[in-house]
Write an enzyme that holds these catalytic residues in place. Structure first.
Site, mmCIF file in Angstrom:
data_model
loop_
_atom_site.group_PDB
_atom_site.id
_atom_site.type_symbol
_atom_site.label_atom_id
_atom_site.label_comp_id
_atom_site.label_asym_id
_atom_site.label_seq_id
_atom_site.Cartn_x
_atom_site.Cartn_y
_atom_site.Cartn_z
ATOM 1 N N CYS A 124 0.882 -1.170 -0.007
ATOM 2 C CA CYS A 124 -0.090 -0.047 0.055
ATOM 3 C C CYS A 124 0.900 1.224 -0.025
ATOM 4 O O CYS A 124 2.131 1.083 0.258
ATOM 5 C CB CYS A 124 -1.023 -0.019 1.199
ATOM 6 S SG CYS A 124 -2.355 0.916 0.975
ATOM 7 N N CYS B 116 -3.980 -0.999 -2.499
ATOM 8 C CA CYS B 116 -4.635 0.452 -2.652
ATOM 9 C C CYS B 116 -4.580 0.759 -4.021
ATOM 10 O O CYS B 116 -3.259 0.321 -4.845
ATOM 11 C CB CYS B 116 -4.152 1.353 -1.805
ATOM 12 S SG CYS B 116 -2.304 1.904 -2.098
ATOM 13 N N CYS C 127 6.925 -0.222 -9.146
ATOM 14 C CA CYS C 127 7.345 -0.969 -8.156
ATOM 15 C C CYS C 127 8.747 -1.407 -8.296
ATOM 16 O O CYS C 127 9.266 -1.364 -9.406
ATOM 17 C CB CYS C 127 6.371 -2.256 -8.100
ATOM 18 S SG CYS C 127 4.836 -1.891 -7.495
#
Length: 175
Positions: free
Chosen positions: A12, A88, A96
């Site tokens: 998240c 989320c 990422c």
């Protein structure tokens, strides 16, 4: 039957609410088959007290959690993840890190209970709803015959889980 334990990372943005809830739920509900972790792209530095209160009220572990950066899990000495789930929408849209081991990824977005304004009762109700949605998804995930599914089937199941009740953004299928 395999004795393998699968590592799962829940992501998240703040790592203070949803990802913490998911980590605790899977570590309890995973039947020893899963080891859960959580992290954030921009960790808040503290865990939301409502997350801990709700975990405790539903008899989930609520101690020892800390808000941490996802970079901790992208290093050579970090546990190799088998699965990475964003919970989320903000984290799902961010770039990422490259995860060692090329884990399976999916987006399981739900509304942010920490964003709810109002009375403590309203805030707690939002955390209870988040826990319920995450627990439902994690229960389905933990029941999957992971070792016997091919990658395509497993990816489809993970995407389907992310589109279940409470989903914020069913158009995202991978983190």
């Amino acid at each position: 039957m395999t004795d393998r334990v699968y590592n799962v990372l829940f992501l998240c943005t703040g790592n203070s609410a949803r990802s913490i809830l998911a980590e605790s739920i899977l570590n309890k509900e995973g039947g020893g088959r899963f080891r859960a972790f959580s992290a954030g792209s921009q960790p808040k530095g503290t865990v939301n007290p409502f997350a801990l209160k709700v975990l405790e009220s539903f008899d989930y572990p609520a101690k020892g959690f800390r808000s941490k950066a996802w970079d901790e899990f992208a290093t050579a000495d970090a546990p190799v993840m088998d699965f990475v789930f964003t919970v989320c929408d903000n984290a799902a849209g961010e770039a990422c890190p490259v995860w060692p081991g090329q884990p399976m990824t999916a987006h399981w977005g739900i509304e942010d209970p920490a964003a709810v304004e109002g009375t403590d009762i309203q805030k707690q109700a939002a955390f209870v709803a988040a826990l319920r949605y995450l627990r439902n998804r994690i229960s389905v995930f933990a029941a999957l015959p992971v070792a016997s599914l091919d990658k395509t089937s497993l990816r489809a199941k993970l995407t389907e889980i992310g589109q279940s009740e409470g989903a914020t953004s069913p158009r995202h299928s991978a983190a």
